[in-house]
Motif scaffolding. Structure first.
Motif, mmCIF file in Angstrom:
data_model
loop_
_atom_site.group_PDB
_atom_site.id
_atom_site.type_symbol
_atom_site.label_atom_id
_atom_site.label_comp_id
_atom_site.label_asym_id
_atom_site.label_seq_id
_atom_site.Cartn_x
_atom_site.Cartn_y
_atom_site.Cartn_z
ATOM 1 N N PHE A 247 44.301 28.860 32.997
ATOM 2 C CA PHE A 247 42.499 28.219 32.508
ATOM 3 C C PHE A 247 42.314 29.028 31.644
ATOM 4 O O PHE A 247 41.403 28.257 30.533
ATOM 5 C CB PHE A 247 41.681 28.861 34.191
ATOM 6 C CG PHE A 247 42.008 28.033 34.861
ATOM 7 C CD1 PHE A 247 41.510 26.915 34.832
ATOM 8 C CD2 PHE A 247 42.174 28.302 36.336
ATOM 9 C CE1 PHE A 247 41.138 25.848 36.307
ATOM 10 C CE2 PHE A 247 43.061 27.132 37.017
ATOM 11 C CZ PHE A 247 41.894 26.085 36.852
ATOM 12 N N GLY A 248 42.881 30.030 30.941
ATOM 13 C CA GLY A 248 43.091 31.057 29.835
ATOM 14 C C GLY A 248 42.847 30.263 28.978
ATOM 15 O O GLY A 248 41.959 30.608 27.423
ATOM 16 N N SER A 284 38.200 33.889 35.370
ATOM 17 C CA SER A 284 37.523 34.827 36.522
ATOM 18 C C SER A 284 37.486 35.100 38.192
ATOM 19 O O SER A 284 38.434 35.799 38.476
ATOM 20 C CB SER A 284 36.159 34.787 36.172
ATOM 21 O OG SER A 284 35.252 35.413 34.871
ATOM 22 N N ALA A 285 38.432 33.293 38.916
ATOM 23 C CA ALA A 285 38.059 33.845 39.944
ATOM 24 C C ALA A 285 39.847 33.817 40.098
ATOM 25 O O ALA A 285 40.130 34.132 40.945
ATOM 26 C CB ALA A 285 37.891 31.965 40.230
ATOM 27 N N TYR A 286 40.076 33.565 38.911
ATOM 28 C CA TYR A 286 41.697 33.466 39.831
ATOM 29 C C TYR A 286 42.376 35.362 40.080
ATOM 30 O O TYR A 286 43.469 35.769 40.207
ATOM 31 C CB TYR A 286 43.099 32.322 38.778
ATOM 32 C CG TYR A 286 43.250 30.814 39.183
ATOM 33 C CD1 TYR A 286 44.119 31.417 40.618
ATOM 34 C CD2 TYR A 286 42.414 30.298 39.478
ATOM 35 C CE1 TYR A 286 44.112 30.044 41.332
ATOM 36 C CE2 TYR A 286 42.197 28.517 39.998
ATOM 37 C CZ TYR A 286 43.422 28.705 40.277
ATOM 38 O OH TYR A 286 43.643 27.728 41.574
ATOM 39 N N MET A 287 42.015 35.950 38.685
ATOM 40 C CA MET A 287 41.898 37.460 38.634
ATOM 41 C C MET A 287 41.784 37.965 40.061
ATOM 42 O O MET A 287 42.063 38.652 39.836
ATOM 43 C CB MET A 287 41.072 37.732 37.228
ATOM 44 C CG MET A 287 41.648 39.265 36.931
ATOM 45 S SD MET A 287 40.459 40.047 35.386
ATOM 46 C CE MET A 287 38.646 39.085 35.748
ATOM 47 N N PHE A 288 40.021 36.967 39.880
ATOM 48 C CA PHE A 288 40.012 38.088 41.462
ATOM 49 C C PHE A 288 40.601 37.688 42.461
ATOM 50 O O PHE A 288 41.141 38.396 43.688
ATOM 51 C CB PHE A 288 38.016 37.386 42.114
ATOM 52 C CG PHE A 288 37.359 37.271 42.943
ATOM 53 C CD1 PHE A 288 36.909 38.454 43.489
ATOM 54 C CD2 PHE A 288 38.283 36.724 44.180
ATOM 55 C CE1 PHE A 288 36.577 38.926 44.715
ATOM 56 C CE2 PHE A 288 37.719 36.711 45.480
ATOM 57 C CZ PHE A 288 36.615 37.844 45.581
ATOM 58 N N VAL A 317 36.944 33.138 47.707
ATOM 59 C CA VAL A 317 37.451 33.179 45.924
ATOM 60 C C VAL A 317 36.952 31.564 45.302
ATOM 61 O O VAL A 317 35.714 31.625 44.797
ATOM 62 C CB VAL A 317 39.044 32.733 46.010
ATOM 63 C CG1 VAL A 317 39.203 32.387 44.813
ATOM 64 C CG2 VAL A 317 39.812 34.071 46.574
ATOM 65 N N THR A 318 36.541 30.462 46.472
ATOM 66 C CA THR A 318 35.577 29.740 46.927
ATOM 67 C C THR A 318 34.101 30.035 46.404
ATOM 68 O O THR A 318 33.260 29.689 45.556
ATOM 69 C CB THR A 318 35.579 28.999 47.094
ATOM 70 O OG1 THR A 318 36.842 28.134 47.385
ATOM 71 C CG2 THR A 318 35.279 26.848 46.957
ATOM 72 N N MET A 431 38.316 41.141 26.383
ATOM 73 C CA MET A 431 38.746 41.913 26.661
ATOM 74 C C MET A 431 39.268 42.461 27.444
ATOM 75 O O MET A 431 40.680 42.474 27.822
ATOM 76 C CB MET A 431 38.347 42.996 25.139
ATOM 77 C CG MET A 431 37.765 42.731 23.851
ATOM 78 S SD MET A 431 37.583 44.291 22.951
ATOM 79 C CE MET A 431 38.361 45.617 23.767
ATOM 80 N N VAL A 432 38.393 42.181 28.991
ATOM 81 C CA VAL A 432 38.589 42.868 30.177
ATOM 82 C C VAL A 432 39.885 41.830 30.343
ATOM 83 O O VAL A 432 40.850 41.983 31.420
ATOM 84 C CB VAL A 432 36.571 42.678 31.328
ATOM 85 C CG1 VAL A 432 37.550 43.553 32.136
ATOM 86 C CG2 VAL A 432 35.820 44.109 30.645
ATOM 87 N N HIS A 433 39.425 40.618 30.214
ATOM 88 C CA HIS A 433 39.969 39.461 30.983
ATOM 89 C C HIS A 433 41.169 39.869 30.405
ATOM 90 O O HIS A 433 42.574 39.543 31.570
ATOM 91 C CB HIS A 433 39.202 37.748 30.876
ATOM 92 C CG HIS A 433 38.669 37.723 32.001
ATOM 93 N ND1 HIS A 433 36.866 38.131 31.264
ATOM 94 C CD2 HIS A 433 38.309 37.399 33.188
ATOM 95 C CE1 HIS A 433 36.405 37.398 33.015
ATOM 96 N NE2 HIS A 433 37.479 37.298 33.351
ATOM 97 N N LEU A 434 41.776 39.901 29.380
ATOM 98 C CA LEU A 434 43.261 40.393 28.873
ATOM 99 C C LEU A 434 43.932 41.335 29.097
ATOM 100 O O LEU A 434 45.206 41.327 30.185
ATOM 101 C CB LEU A 434 42.888 40.231 27.432
ATOM 102 C CG LEU A 434 43.319 38.547 26.645
ATOM 103 C CD1 LEU A 434 42.554 38.030 24.479
ATOM 104 C CD2 LEU A 434 44.656 37.567 26.561
#
Length: 508
Positions: A247-248, A284-288, A317-318, A431-434
Motif C-alpha cells: 500500500f505504500g 496506516s491501517a496495516y502498520m496498526f 483494524v477495519t 517519514m513516520v511511516h517509513l
C-alpha cells in the motif's frame, strides 16, 4: 459616490457570506470526500448566488516567480509567455433557477474573481461591497491591482484568461450585487503558476513521492527476500508488513501520477485522488495491524489457526480505517478550503477515540503476552515485545506532535509558510511511516527464537498429536478464552517440561 451610498443602504443589514465552513458538522466535513474542487482547479456546478452576497470559495497558492527564481516577488523578467502565471475563467454561465422569474432584468450582476487572500479584509467592506452599478467595490489598496474580476451576464457563456504577476495566496469568490435572488452559476476557475498547476505550497510533492516510491520498492525487495528465505517461519505479522509495503508503493505511485497529470494539464482526477487517499489509509491501517498482532502474541506465542483473536483484530483494524478516513480526507482539503476549527476537530475525533480505545485493549493483551513469555522463559520474544513498547511510545509521541503542528499550521498564510504546509501535511507523515516500517521489519525478522507459536505444543490421542497454541492473550474472564485448555492439567503454566514436543507414553 451616490451609487455606492445607495448600495450601502440596500445591504446594510447583510454580512459577507463566507462559504468556507457551511456548518460545524462532521457530515459537512465528509462532504469534501466527493467534492469537485482539486488543487488549483475549482469547478462550480449550478452554485446558488443569492442577491447581495459575496461567497469566498477556494484558496489558490500561486507561484508567479520565474522558474527557479525566488518566491515572493512579482514574477517579472525571465518568464516565457506560455509559462507565465494566469487565471482562466472557463465556460462560466449564469442561469435562473426559476424559469420566468424577474424577466425585467436580463443581464444580472453576477461576478467571479480572485483576490489576494492576505489583503481580503483590506480590499472589501464586509457589509457594503457593492457599487450602485451592481459591481464589487474594492477599496484603494496596493493589492487592488492584483484582483482579477469577471462579470458573467445571465444566459451567456464566458471564457477569459488573465495574467497573474504576484506570488501569493488568492481566494476565489462568487458575488451577486443585484436584486435577482434565484441565480445559479456553473463553470471552472483554473489557476496556473509558472511551474504548472500544482499548488505553490506543494511544488516538491512529486519529488517526495518519487523518493517514497524508491524507498518502498527497496524495502519490498528486501522483505520478499527475507520471506522467501524463511518460508517455514512465517506468521500473520510478516504478511501484514508485506501489505504495509504494497500500500505504500500504491500510495506513492498514485500521488505521483495524480500530481504529474494535474501539473501538466490542470485536470485532476477525483477518482484517482480518492484512490490515493484510500492507499494512505490502508498503509496506516496495516502498520496498526502489525502492532496489534504483536501485542496479542499472534505468531509469537499462539498459532493463528488456534486463535480467535485474529477475527477481533480484523474488526478493530477495519474500525481504525473507517475512523482515519475523515482525518485524511479533510486535512487534504484544509489548505484549499480554509475549514473551520470545529470541522477540523470533528474530523479528528473518530480516530482519536478509536486509537485510545485500541490502546487500552492492546495494553491488556500485551501484558498477558509478556506474562506468558516470562512463564515459558521466552527471553527473545520478551525482548521483542519490550522493544515494540519503546517503538510504539515513540511513534505515538511523534504522531501527536505532528497532529498538533498540522492543526496549528493554518491555511492561507504567506509564502514563507508554504514549506511548512508541505512538511507537516506530507513529509512528516511519510517519514513516520517509513521509520515505523523499517523498525517493524527489523523487529519481525522471521526467527524461531522469537516467533515460537508452534513451539508450545503437545501431542494428544493415539498415534499422533494435535498442535495447540499458547494462550498468551487470553482474557481471564472471557468465556471460552482464546484457546480451550480444559485438557491441559495446568492452565497457567502449561504441561510439564518433559512432555513439551514429545509423544506421551502409556503407563505400563
Amino acid at each position: 459616490s451616490v451609487g455606492l451610498a445607495v448600495a450601502r443602504k440596500s445591504i446594510s443589514d447583510r454580512s459577507i457570506a463566507m462559504a468556507f465552513s457551511p456548518g460545524a458538522k462532521l457530515a459537512v466535513a465528509l462532504a469534501f470526500l466527493v467534492g469537485s474542487a482539486a488543487a488549483e482547479v475549482f469547478k462550480v456546478t449550478k452554485e446558488d448566488v443569492p442577491a447581495y452576497t459575496l461567497s469566498a470559495k477556494h484558496l489558490f497558492y500561486v507561484d508567479a516567480s520565474p522558474p527557479g527564481g525566488h518566491k515572493g516577488g512579482h514574477g517579472a523578467g525571465l518568464v516565457r509567455e506560455e509559462d507565465s502565471a494566469e487565471v482562466v475563467f472557463e465556460d462560466l454561465r449564469v442561469t435562473k433557477a426559476t424559469l420566468g422569474s424577474n424577466k425585467e432584468q436580463s443581464v444580472g450582476n453576477v461576478q467571479v474573481g480572485i483576490l489576494p487572500w492576505v489583503d481580503f479584509d483590506a480590499l472589501l467592506e464586509k457589509t457594503s461591497f457593492c457599487t450602485g452599478e451592481g459591481d464589487v467595490f474594492l477599496k484603494e489598496h496596493e493589492s487592488k491591482a492584483h484582483a482579477k474580476i469577471l462579470k458573467v451576464p445571465i444566459g451567456k457563456t464566458v471564457t477569459e484568461r488573465m495574467k497573474i504577476t504576484k506570488t501569493t495566496v488568492y481566494v476565489a469568490f462568487l458575488s451577486n450585487c443585484g436584486s435577482i435572488d434565484d441565480l445559479q452559476i456553473s463553470g471552472t476557475i483554473n489557476v496556473k503558476g509558472t511551474n504548472g498547476y500544482i499548488p505553490g505550497n506543494r511544488q516538491s510533492a512529486m519529488t517526495l513521492f518519487a523518493v517514497c516510491l524508491v524507498l518502498h520498492i527497496i524495502a519490498g525487495l528486501a522483505w520478499v527476500f527475507v520471506l522467501a528465505s524463511n518460508k517455514s517461519s512465517l506468521h500473520e505479522p510478516h504478511y501484514a508488513i508485506a501489505s504495509f509495503i504494497v500500500f505504500g508503493i500504491g500510495e506513492a505511485v498514485g500521488y505521483w501520477q495524480y500530481l504529474s497529470v494535474m501539473g501538466d494539464t490542470g485536470e485532476a482526477s477525483v477518482l484517482l485522488e480518492k484512490l490515493c487517499q484510500s492507499m494512505s489509509i490502508m498503509k496506516s491501517a496495516y502498520m496498526f495491524a502489525v502492532i496489534m498482532l504483536l501485542c496479542f502474541g499472534v505468531g509469537l506465542t499462539q498459532a493463528e489457526e488456534y486463535s480467535n483473536i485474529s477475527w477481533k483484530l480484523l474488526g478493530v483494524v477495519t474500525l481504525f480505517s473507517a475512523a482515519l478516513a475523515p482525518k485524511v480526507c479533510v486535512f487534504d482539503y484544509r489548505h484549499s478550503k480554509n475549514l473551520s476549527d470545529s470541522d477540523i476537530v470533528l474530523a479528528m475525533i473518530p480516530i482519536i477515540l478509536v486509537s485510545l480505545a485500541s490502546l487500552a485493549w492492546a495494553v491488556k493483551g500485551l501484558s498477558a503476552t509478556m506474562t506468558r513469555c516470562k512463564d515459558l522463559s521466552y527471553s527473545e520474544t520478551l525482548k521483542l515485545l519490550q522493544r515494540l513498547v519503546i517503538l510504539v511510545v515513540m511513534l505515538m509521541l511523534v504522531a501527536a506532535g505532528i497532529l498538533a503542528a498540522q492543526v496549528m499550521d493554518r491555511p492561507g498564510r504567506d509564502v514563507s509558510h508554504w514549506s511548512y504546509h508541505m512538511f507537516w501535511n506530507d513529509i512528516a507523515g511519510e517519514m513516520v511511516h517509513l521509520i515505523g516500517l523499517v523498525s517493524l521489519m527489523v523487529l519481525c525478522m522471521p526467527n524461531q527464537a522469537t516467533f515460537k507459536a508452534n513451539a508450545y505444543a503437545i501431542s494428544q490421542g493415539e498415534g499422533g498429536g494435535v498442535m495447540v497454541g499458547a494462550p498468551c492473550a487470553q482474557d481471564e474472564d472471557e468465556a471460552g478464552g482464546v484457546l480451550d485448555l480444559d485438557d491441559i492439567a495446568d492452565a497457567e503454566t502449561g504441561p510439564a517440561a518433559d512432555t513439551i514436543g514429545a509423544p506421551m507414553q502409556a503407563a505400563e
